[in-house]
Design a protein around this motif. Structure first.
Motif, PDB file in Angstrom:
ATOM      1  N   PRO A 117       3.392  66.884  34.483  1.00 32.41           N
ATOM      2  CA  PRO A 117       4.799  66.913  34.918  1.00 32.41           C
ATOM      3  C   PRO A 117       5.661  65.880  34.204  1.00 32.41           C
ATOM      4  CG  PRO A 117       3.446  65.875  36.588  1.00 32.41           C
ATOM      5  CD  PRO A 117       2.509  66.464  35.571  1.00 32.41           C
ATOM      6  N   TYR A 118       5.069  64.739  33.848  1.00 28.96           N
ATOM      7  CA  TYR A 118       5.828  63.711  33.132  1.00 28.96           C
ATOM      8  C   TYR A 118       6.204  64.187  31.723  1.00 28.96           C
ATOM      9  CZ  TYR A 118       4.329  60.477  36.810  1.00 28.96           C
ATOM     10  OH  TYR A 118       4.117  59.856  38.013  1.00 28.96           O
ATOM     11  N   LEU A 119       5.300  64.922  31.091  1.00 27.91           N
ATOM     12  CA  LEU A 119       5.599  65.442  29.764  1.00 27.91           C
ATOM     13  C   LEU A 119       6.640  66.547  29.835  1.00 27.91           C
ATOM     14  CD1 LEU A 119       1.987  65.517  28.255  1.00 27.91           C
ATOM     15  CD2 LEU A 119       3.720  63.721  28.070  1.00 27.91           C
ATOM     16  N   TRP A 120       6.701  67.223  30.953  1.00 33.26           N
ATOM     17  CA  TRP A 120       7.678  68.288  31.160  1.00 33.26           C
ATOM     18  C   TRP A 120       9.032  67.725  31.591  1.00 33.26           C
ATOM     19  CZ3 TRP A 120       7.240  73.378  30.059  1.00 33.26           C
ATOM     20  CH2 TRP A 120       8.170  74.259  30.602  1.00 33.26           C
ATOM     21  N   LEU A 121       8.995  66.612  32.366  1.00 29.33           N
ATOM     22  CA  LEU A 121      10.211  65.998  32.909  1.00 29.33           C
ATOM     23  C   LEU A 121      10.253  64.524  32.508  1.00 29.33           C
ATOM     24  CD1 LEU A 121       9.925  67.488  36.520  1.00 29.33           C
ATOM     25  CD2 LEU A 121      11.538  68.231  34.751  1.00 29.33           C
ATOM     26  N   PRO A 122      10.632  64.226  31.273  1.00 33.65           N
ATOM     27  CA  PRO A 122      10.599  62.840  30.804  1.00 33.65           C
ATOM     28  C   PRO A 122      11.463  61.884  31.611  1.00 33.65           C
ATOM     29  CG  PRO A 122      11.728  64.271  29.228  1.00 33.65           C
ATOM     30  CD  PRO A 122      11.064  65.163  30.221  1.00 33.65           C
ATOM     31  N   ASP A 123      12.518  62.395  32.277  1.00 33.10           N
ATOM     32  CA  ASP A 123      13.362  61.525  33.094  1.00 33.10           C
ATOM     33  C   ASP A 123      12.604  60.975  34.303  1.00 33.10           C
ATOM     34  OD1 ASP A 123      15.452  61.936  31.385  1.00 33.10           O
ATOM     35  OD2 ASP A 123      16.457  63.446  32.633  1.00 33.10           O
TER      36      ASP A 123
END
Length: 203
Positions: free
Chosen positions: A161-167
């Protein structure tokens, strides 16, 4: 085995897992349409998932849903890949804990935060971003990856999820360095190329 997949969804990390396990050419991938968060897409009658979601894995009479369960199942099917501690092996408890923690805590917290639904009652049950960051940092203070010095299925799932949502990435140098190592995996590049081909074929 059959995997029901839709490009650029949560299912994409399962495609990356197939690459890591050497199963990409051994599993039949059935591409289906799903309803997306922006309102596009639709439920696909060809999708075997009872809720029309992806990923969904079918292995004979076994039907497996939720990525934590699918990841665990596939890693147990391919112990030779060494991508997760097998039953009875050191680190198995930590691996299972991360699989369950992702599904039961991390994803609900992230979704609730994004949608503005993280109430005090929610936080008292699931905690929040700060607690998740602390859990990640505790693990990464002991090694380059969640289970130690070797990349595993736990890293693939938890980093997704972090790679998908960098914010959503915490302002923590250790965690950012871990995510950079995870993002550099060849399996992710292979998955991005595969999904891009699917998208092109669907338009």
């Amino acid at each position: 085995m059959i995997l029901y997949h839709s490009p650029h969804t949560r299912s994409s990390s399962t495609i990356a897992l197939l690459h890591e396990l050497g199963l990409f050419d051994a599993v039949e991938i059935r591409v289906v349409t799903v309803r997306r968060g922006d309102g596009s897409g639709h439920a696909d009658p060809a999708n075997a998932h009872p809720e029309g979601k992806v990923p969904y894995l079918v292995d004979g009479d076994e039907h497996i849903r939720e990525r934590g369960a699918i990841f665990t199942y596939l890693c147990e099917k391919t112990p030779q890949a060494g991508f997760a501690p097998q039953p009875g092996a050191p680190g198995r408890g930590a691996f299972l804990s991360w699989m369950a923690y992702y599904q039961g805590v991390m994803e609900p917290v992230m979704v609730a935060t994004i949608l503005g639904l993280a109430t005090d009652g929610f936080a008292s049950t699931f905690r929040g971003r700060d607690e998740i960051t602390a859990e990640l940092r505790r693990a990464l203070d002991r090694g380059d990856y969640l289970l130690g010095d070797r990349y595993s299925a736990a890293d693939l799932l938890v980093a997704s999820p972090y790679l998908w949502l960098p914010d959503f990435v915490p302002d923590d140098g250790v965690i950012k360095a871990w995510l950079e190592r995870c993002a550099a995996r060849e399996s992710l590049a292979q998955t991005a190329a595969y999904d891009s081909t699917l998208i092109a074929d669907m338009t």
